[in-house]
Design a protein around this motif. Structure first.
Motif, PDB file in Angstrom:
ATOM      1  N   VAL A   1     -25.244  39.695 -13.360  1.00  0.00           N
ATOM      2  CA  VAL A   1     -25.275  38.580 -12.634  1.00  0.00           C
ATOM      3  C   VAL A   1     -25.949  37.300 -13.291  1.00  0.00           C
ATOM      4  O   VAL A   1     -27.084  37.780 -13.755  1.00  0.00           O
ATOM      5  N   ALA A   2     -25.251  36.402 -13.755  1.00  0.00           N
ATOM      6  CA  ALA A   2     -25.991  35.071 -14.434  1.00  0.00           C
ATOM      7  C   ALA A   2     -25.907  33.969 -13.492  1.00  0.00           C
ATOM      8  O   ALA A   2     -24.914  33.562 -12.739  1.00  0.00           O
ATOM      9  N   LEU A   3     -27.262  33.569 -13.158  1.00  0.00           N
ATOM     10  CA  LEU A   3     -27.295  32.412 -12.263  1.00  0.00           C
ATOM     11  C   LEU A   3     -27.351  31.095 -13.412  1.00  0.00           C
ATOM     12  O   LEU A   3     -28.066  31.054 -14.356  1.00  0.00           O
ATOM     13  N   TYR A   4     -26.460  30.117 -12.733  1.00  0.00           N
ATOM     14  CA  TYR A   4     -26.419  28.888 -13.711  1.00  0.00           C
ATOM     15  C   TYR A   4     -27.407  27.680 -13.543  1.00  0.00           C
ATOM     16  O   TYR A   4     -27.383  27.471 -12.077  1.00  0.00           O
ATOM     17  N   ASP A   5     -28.082  27.121 -14.427  1.00  0.00           N
ATOM     18  CA  ASP A   5     -28.762  25.933 -14.274  1.00  0.00           C
ATOM     19  C   ASP A   5     -28.175  24.762 -14.851  1.00  0.00           C
ATOM     20  O   ASP A   5     -28.201  24.547 -15.996  1.00  0.00           O
ATOM     21  N   PRO A   6     -27.627  23.866 -13.924  1.00  0.00           N
ATOM     22  CA  PRO A   6     -26.920  22.797 -14.477  1.00  0.00           C
ATOM     23  C   PRO A   6     -27.521  21.735 -15.328  1.00  0.00           C
ATOM     24  O   PRO A   6     -27.243  21.072 -16.218  1.00  0.00           O
ATOM     25  N   GLN A   7     -29.056  21.760 -14.820  1.00  0.00           N
ATOM     26  CA  GLN A   7     -29.831  20.589 -15.307  1.00  0.00           C
ATOM     27  C   GLN A   7     -30.216  21.090 -16.707  1.00  0.00           C
ATOM     28  O   GLN A   7     -30.239  20.278 -17.754  1.00  0.00           O
ATOM     29  N   HIS A   8     -30.352  22.438 -17.054  1.00  0.00           N
ATOM     30  CA  HIS A   8     -30.739  22.714 -18.525  1.00  0.00           C
ATOM     31  C   HIS A   8     -29.382  23.242 -19.174  1.00  0.00           C
ATOM     32  O   HIS A   8     -29.634  23.760 -20.437  1.00  0.00           O
ATOM     33  N   GLN A   9     -28.553  23.391 -18.667  1.00  0.00           N
ATOM     34  CA  GLN A   9     -27.292  24.271 -19.158  1.00  0.00           C
ATOM     35  C   GLN A   9     -27.734  25.315 -19.628  1.00  0.00           C
ATOM     36  O   GLN A   9     -27.302  25.978 -20.972  1.00  0.00           O
TER      37      GLN A   9
END
Length: 335
Positions: A6-14
């Motif tokens: 499971v990978a959680l995505y952080d759009p701010q830091h890509q």
């Protein structure tokens, strides 16, 4: 399956972070998102099933970059909360290209909804816990009430001794404002925001300055569901503000004194000058000349006073000299 993550995505830091990773070949705590197959699926916004050949084709087209050990079969399901994608669930196989099919895709898509909700709930609990700790360790007092004004959360820090043991927000605020707090009822009834500075008299010689903020909370239908009240003790900042104002007043007085001293100095110059001329023009050194001498002495003393005022106003450099006290005392006794 032997390989899933499971990978959680952080759009701010890509970047991706991996709260769950079970894999025979690779192990990551975090990784750049852009250029990965997982990022590609998130951008598409729908589940994707790839064979090794299809992944190689995407790599040759420059759509993705190879990260980790190549798999024979790869299945990725975006994790969504409403329309917001928070991450991805991936299963992969390093031996068989037919390890997964459309039935597996549909099954994992159903499971992903519950998984995304659970992850989101855990994240919310962590955020709430962090906020609660932050408030507990700050100087803020916080109250949360429902639409009727009944308290559901109350953290008054060290101020609990000055608030009544009540569970009604209106009663607490009226007590807090001490005077006529009826206007608060109108703000709460109308669902309006209010903030301002208030003074509480805790004892005969002790007052407390506080900043009070009342904020309504709206749901998705623009209906008020709760009120959040924040109280901050600003007594020390008020004291510093008053000290700054006093310092500015003193600075202004110094500037004003400097201006007056310059004008007074000009008047004294005329008095001293004409007194000296008058003394030269007297033919008989009698009482008149003696009186003029006293005028001259007083003018010199006034000139010295002007110099001190200028020193205070910092418009003239201070010069220190030995001083005989006896002439000053004699002059004062004459008065």
């Amino acid at each position: 399956t032997k390989n899933l993550f499971v990978a959680l995505y952080d759009p701010q830091h890509q970047i991706f972070t991996f709260p769950l990773m079970k894999d025979e070949m690779d192990e990551f705590d975090s990784a750049p998102a852009k250029g990965t197959l997982s990022y590609y699926v998130i951008q598409k916004g729908k589940p994707c099933l790839f064979t090794e050949k299809e992944m190689l084709a995407l790599e040759e087209q420059g759509v993705i970059d190879r990260v980790g050990t190549p798999a024979k079969c790869w299945l990725g399901i975006p994790l969504k909360i409403e329309n917001n994608i928070i991450g991805i669930l991936v299963v992969q196989d390093y031996e068989r290209e037919d390890a997964y099919n459309e039935e597996h895709l549909k099954l994992l898509e159903l499971l992903s909804t519950s998984l995304a909700a659970a992850i989101n709930q855990k994240q919310n609990r962590q955020i709430i816990s962090l906020l609660t700790k932050g408030i507990a360790q700050s100087s803020l007092s916080l109250m949360i009430a429902d639409r009727k004004g009944d308290l559901i959360y109350r953290d008054l820090q060290n101020n609990s001794d000055i608030f009544p043991e009540s569970t009604n927000l209106k009663e607490i605020l009226k007590y807090h404002l001490e005077g006529d707090g009826s206007f608060i009822d109108r703000y709460i009834e109308n669902g309006q925001k209010w903030n301002g500075e208030v003074i509480r008299k805790l004892s005969e010689n002790h007052i407390r300055w506080e900043f009070l903020s009342i904020n309504p909370v709206f749901n998705e239908n623009n209906q008020i569901t709760h009120f959040v009240v924040v109280i901050e003790d600003i007594t020390e900042s008020k004291k510093l503000q008053n000290q700054l104002q006093q310092a500015q007043k003193i600075e202004s007085i110094g500037t004003l004194a400097g201006g007056i001293a310059h004008d007074f100095n000009n008047i004294l110059a005329a008095i001293i000058g004409y007194t000296e001329l008058a003394g030269l023009e007297l033919h008989e050194p009698d009482k008149a000349k003696k009186s003029l001498k006293e005028v001259l002495k007083a003018s010199q003393r006034a000139k010295e006073l002007v110099r001190q005022i200028l020193t205070f106003s910092r418009q003239s450099e201070e010069e220190r000299n030995p001083l005989k006290l006896s002439p000053i005392v004699k002059e004062a006794l004459k008065l």
